[in-house]
Design an enzyme around this catalytic site. Structure first.
Site, PDB file in Angstrom:
ATOM      1  N   GLU A 217       0.840  -1.203   0.000  1.00 56.62           N
ATOM      2  CA  GLU A 217       0.000   0.000   0.000  1.00 56.62           C
ATOM      3  C   GLU A 217       0.878   1.258   0.000  1.00 56.62           C
ATOM      4  OE1 GLU A 217      -3.081  -0.003   2.958  1.00 56.62           O
ATOM      5  OE2 GLU A 217      -3.381  -2.182   2.829  1.00 56.62           O
ATOM      6  N   ARG A 253      -4.665 -13.865   7.469  1.00 55.64           N
ATOM      7  CA  ARG A 253      -5.902 -14.155   6.737  1.00 55.64           C
ATOM      8  C   ARG A 253      -6.823 -15.115   7.485  1.00 55.64           C
ATOM      9  NH1 ARG A 253      -5.896  -9.860   3.631  1.00 55.64           N
ATOM     10  NH2 ARG A 253      -4.115  -9.769   2.229  1.00 55.64           N
ATOM     11  N   GLN A 256      -8.457 -13.176  10.190  1.00 58.02           N
ATOM     12  CA  GLN A 256      -9.372 -12.228   9.529  1.00 58.02           C
ATOM     13  C   GLN A 256     -10.665 -12.922   9.112  1.00 58.02           C
ATOM     14  OE1 GLN A 256      -7.549 -10.400   6.097  1.00 58.02           O
ATOM     15  NE2 GLN A 256      -9.261  -9.026   5.701  1.00 58.02           N
ATOM     16  N   LYS A 269      -5.177  -7.558  11.766  1.00 54.12           N
ATOM     17  CA  LYS A 269      -4.433  -6.462  11.151  1.00 54.12           C
ATOM     18  C   LYS A 269      -3.584  -5.681  12.160  1.00 54.12           C
ATOM     19  CE  LYS A 269      -6.523  -6.404   6.968  1.00 54.12           C
ATOM     20  NZ  LYS A 269      -5.814  -6.366   5.688  1.00 54.12           N
ATOM     21  N   THR A 273       1.882  -2.795  11.523  1.00 55.16           N
ATOM     22  CA  THR A 273       1.820  -2.170  10.199  1.00 55.16           C
ATOM     23  C   THR A 273       3.178  -1.508  10.000  1.00 55.16           C
ATOM     24  OG1 THR A 273      -0.524  -1.687  10.559  1.00 55.16           O
ATOM     25  CG2 THR A 273       0.558  -0.527   8.741  1.00 55.16           C
TER      26      THR A 273
HETATM   27 CA    CA Z   1      -5.108  -3.088   3.952  1.00 49.46          CA
END
Ligand code: CA
Length: 445
Positions: A217, A253, A256, A269, A273
């Protein structure tokens, strides 16, 4: 309004810092990104620095040496602080003046620092001798979901007949992340433990995530904020964007999949980060602006509050993004990092200005140094998919690495490396440096 191209972008500018003139450097004199850094082992307070070739110009030191005088004195003082929050807030013409002054001091023809050995030694720090920090107090972190290709790829896995939710092309989708677990590039990331539920199991189990992924990202830091209750309008949204960095939104995942309904991502999450240390300003990126995503025929036009001519014409960014992997075995064998994907921010359905405008449209107040990320940047081709869940089709098509290993998802000891750069005919290439993170084993319960 997107910032304009000016003399600081002139491709013929050269610096007296030789490494900045290397055609391959991420940090020529046309770039000038900011970071919060300190000299390794010095015990000094972190301060603002600007990248130039392989060196850092110590902006706090420039202020203390009287090199940022006149109208720049008060902005120079903000460069000496141990967070960039108040520097980010400055924005506008003053930041443009600071950029011009830095460009001037580093110009090959300028002798001010170049010919003063004391200033040169005290103000220039090799990147290899520096440590980097998160750029400031990141009060809040929001992650959007702005690539229609990523949203479609992920949607297909869960709803093959109807991959894209009916709201997607109307409303920029996002969720509130966790600022406390944002870490700077190079910080090891521990594999999270969590609750997962296998397909045919009767009850969930708790343990290390077995399906760990990255998400490629970009993020932007908010410049000046807005008062609670006072939305930012789309035609001034860019005045609230300081600059961009690379973001790896690590994603478990399996956690999630079990936890996301009905309120969205949570512990899958917020264990970490990773962000790159260098923030490339929107001023630096002026030559790499492109129109907003060309919506195919049949797609709705954005609602009025998300639409203006400047955003339509120059709201997008042309930034190339790459993800590499370096496994423990590859390091042992002396192999180079292997490229997993290559995408571009031109594939974002919503512009950063639209994300910021939408975020504040209900009156939500954004503050200087808030981090707002784009969501996984995926494009239309296989190679441009920005996560492993897409690249390996949920693990059903493992990737083969030069070491002979294969990967469905990230294993302990794997390092994920993200890079970003902009290129355009007639301009110098500028880059973002790297966003790296190595996965270490989960804590044993
Ligand atoms: Ca994301």
């Amino acid at each position: 309004m997107p910032t304009k191209i000016n003399e600081t972008h002139d491709p013929d500018l050269k610096s007296w810092v030789e490494s900045a003139n290397d055609p391959e450097t991420d940090f020529p004199i046309q770039n000038l990104p900011f970071a919060l850094f300190a000299r390794k082992g010095s015990g000094e307070m972190p301060r603002a620095g600007v990248a130039i070739g392989e060196l850092i110009l110590d902006l706090g030191g420039c202020h203390e040496s009287g090199l940022l005088g006149g109208s720049l004195w008060h902005v120079g003082a903000r460069c000496s602080l141990d967070q960039l929050n108040s520097l980010m807030e400055v924005g506008g013409e003053t930041m443009l003046s600071l950029r011009r002054r830095i460009s001037q001091m580093l110009n090959a023809d300028c002798d001010e620092i170049r010919d003063d050995s004391h200033l040169r030694d005290s103000l220039l720090v090799p990147m290899s001798e520096a440590e980097f920090f998160e750029p400031g107090d990141i009060g809040d972190y929001t992650d959007f979901y702005a690539s229609v290709y990523h949203a479609t790829n992920i949607g297909k896995m869960f709803r093959p007949d109807n991959p894209l939710m009916p709201n997607y092309k109307w409303v920029p989708i996002g969720y509130h992340g966790r600022a406390s677990s944002i870490v700077i590039s190079g910080t090891p990331v521990r594999r999270p433990n969590g609750q997962t539920m296998d397909d045919h199991a009767s009850s969930p189990v708790f343990g290390p995530s077995r399906i760990l992924d990255y998400e490629m990202e970009v993020g932007f830091f908010v410049s000046k904020g807005n008062e609670l209750g006072t939305p930012v309008k789309i035609d001034t949204a860019e005045d609230h964007i300081f600059g961009l960095c690379l973001v790896n939104d690590w994603s478990a995942r399996d956690i999630q999949r079990w936890e996301y309904q009905p309120l969205g991502p949570f512990l899958a999450k917020n264990f970490a980060t990773t962000i790159s240390p260098w923030i490339v300003t929107t001023q630096s990126l002026a030559p790499y602006r492109i129109p907003a995503f060309p919506r195919p025929a049949g797609d709705p036009a954005p609602l009025e509050y998300l639409d203006c001519v400047a955003n339509r014409e120059r709201g997008g960014f042309d930034i190339n993004l790459e993800v590499y992997i370096l496994t423990h075995q590859m390091r042992e064998q002396g192999l180079a990092p292997y490229r997993l994907s290559a995408g571009n921010t031109s594939h974002l359905y919503w512009t950063l200005a639209q994300m910021l405008t939408h975020h504040s449209s209900n009156g939500c107040d954004l503050r200087p140094c808030d981090l707002i990320a784009s969501g996984t940047v995926s494009g239309p081709t296989k190679e441009s998919q920005g996560s492993l869940i897409e690249l390996t089709s949920r693990g059903s098509e493992p990737l083969h690495l030069p070491s002979g290993e294969h990967r469905k998802f990230i294993q302990d000891g794997d390092e994920v490396i993200m890079r970003g750069y902009c290129e355009r005919e007639g301009f110098r290439k500028v880059g973002f440096g790297e966003c790296r993170g190595i996965i270490t084993p989960a804590i044993d319960y």
